[in-house]
Design a protein around this motif. Structure first.
Motif, short mmCIF file in Angstrom:
data_model
loop_
_atom_site.label_atom_id
_atom_site.label_comp_id
_atom_site.label_asym_id
_atom_site.label_seq_id
_atom_site.Cartn_x
_atom_site.Cartn_y
_atom_site.Cartn_z
N TRP A 244 23.92 0.87 -9.31
CA TRP A 244 23.82 0.47 -7.90
C TRP A 244 25.18 0.06 -7.35
CZ3 TRP A 244 23.60 -4.06 -4.68
CH2 TRP A 244 22.94 -3.86 -3.46
N PHE B 257 27.29 -1.35 -0.47
CA PHE B 257 26.22 -1.95 0.32
C PHE B 257 26.65 -3.24 1.01
CE2 PHE B 257 23.47 0.88 -2.10
CZ PHE B 257 22.64 1.34 -1.09
N SER C 85 21.19 5.46 0.08
CA SER C 85 21.97 6.60 -0.37
C SER C 85 21.11 7.37 -1.37
CB SER C 85 23.24 6.06 -1.01
OG SER C 85 23.95 7.09 -1.61
N TYR C 86 20.91 8.63 -1.10
CA TYR C 86 20.05 9.45 -1.94
C TYR C 86 20.90 10.37 -2.80
CZ TYR C 86 16.12 8.05 0.98
OH TYR C 86 15.16 7.32 1.63
N ASN C 87 20.81 10.20 -4.11
CA ASN C 87 21.49 11.13 -5.01
C ASN C 87 20.51 12.22 -5.37
OD1 ASN C 87 23.99 9.64 -5.35
ND2 ASN C 87 22.70 8.12 -6.35
N GLU D 70 16.81 0.33 -6.38
CA GLU D 70 16.84 1.68 -6.91
C GLU D 70 15.44 2.29 -6.93
OE1 GLU D 70 18.53 1.35 -10.77
OE2 GLU D 70 20.51 0.89 -9.99
N LYS E 289 17.70 10.02 -7.26
CA LYS E 289 17.91 8.60 -7.47
C LYS E 289 18.34 8.04 -6.13
CE LYS E 289 19.11 4.95 -10.09
NZ LYS E 289 20.08 5.15 -11.15
N VAL E 290 17.60 7.07 -5.62
CA VAL E 290 17.92 6.50 -4.33
C VAL E 290 18.48 5.10 -4.53
CG1 VAL E 290 17.07 6.01 -2.02
CG2 VAL E 290 15.92 7.72 -3.43
N ASN E 291 19.61 4.82 -3.93
CA ASN E 291 20.14 3.46 -3.89
C ASN E 291 19.82 2.89 -2.52
OD1 ASN E 291 21.42 3.37 -6.47
ND2 ASN E 291 22.97 4.75 -5.64
#
Lengths: 156, 105
Positions: free
Chosen positions: A36, A41, A107-109, B48, B60-62
């Motif tokens: 994270w 952020f 934020s989407y990975n 997460e 994977k979302v932060n």
């Protein structure tokens, strides 16, 4: 995440402390993708967020990114936003609200076999620009949309 | 029965699947003050979210504090077909977590 780990350990044939350590250390989801990003952020301002998130790389405006968000949001606490990126090889999509204390909302990975599409609901403090930053093939693309907020989404 | 922590639906389309999820969570920012006591409500938010397709993490979302209460999210996974297992889990800043498994319908 622990449940996943349990499932993994249960399902694996490996036994013994070494195997457990390997399983816990190397195969938890946290280590698959980055941890994270606290700095991103908590960063102030759009520029600060961009540099915390992408290390100062410049993003170019792109017409291939479509942001769907209301022109006027009555309640800033719940602003539906969806982002569609037409680029190939989209790696991540980040959604920023420019006038929030810390602009980065989420934020989407995205892994290899995903569509360049995300939809979510965010808080917006006051009338601001919703910015989508898309990383595709190592390059950054961005698009903006103005959202007018009549009641703020932060604070009580 | 414990309160449900998340609700997920995965619907298969041609060549991909649409995953929609609602995570039940207060998403406290740590900036709000309680109306009764005037004290700051401590931050409590999901950091997460992980989406897995057939045990492989695909998304994977932060998340930060600026995601709405009871976050909703929708994503699309290529190549997921009817019957495939999809698992979604979240982890918040206090270490609480939850996960659920669904199959693509």
């Amino acid at each position: 995440m622990n449940q996943t780990r349990r499932t993994f350990l249960k399902g694996s044939m490996a036994t013994g402390a070494v195997a457990v350590a390997v399983g816990a250390g190397l195969l938890t989801p946290q280590t698959v993708l980055a941890a994270w990003p606290k700095a991103a952020f908590t960063a102030k301002g759009v520029d600060g967020t961009m540099s915390a998130l992408f290390g100062g790389a410049k993003a170019t405006d792109s017409k291939d990114i479509k942001i769907k968000a209301p022109d006027i949001a009555e309640n800033g606490a719940v602003v539906p936003v969806s982002v569609t990126a037409k680029q190939s090889g989209v790696e991540s999509i980040s959604i920023l609200a420019s006038s929030n204390p810390s602009p980065l909302t989420s934020s989407y990975n995205l892994g290899a076999n995903t569509e360049g599409y995300v939809s979510t609901r965010i808080k917006v403090r006051k009338t601001s620009k919703v910015i989508a930053v898309v990383k595709a093939n190592g390059k950054l693309y961005t698009a903006k949309k103005d959202v007018k907020v009549t009641i703020g989404g932060c604070g009580g | 029965m414990a309160k449900k922590k998340l609700k997920v639906r995965a619907s298969g389309k041609k060549g991909y699947a649409v995953i929609k999820a609602i995570l039940f969570h207060p998403m406290e920012t740590g900036l709000r003050k309680s109306k009764e006591t005037g004290e700051v409500i401590p931050a409590h938010y999901i950091q997460e979210v992980s989406v897995k397709h057939k045990d492989a993490e695909v998304i994977k979302v932060n998340m930060g504090i600026a995601v709405s209460k009871n976050p909703y999210l929708s994503v699309e996974i290529d190549g997921a077909v009817k019957g495939d297992p999809i698992s979604i889990s979240w982890l918040d800043n206090l270490g609480e977590q939850a996960s659920t498994d669904v199959t693509v319908s």
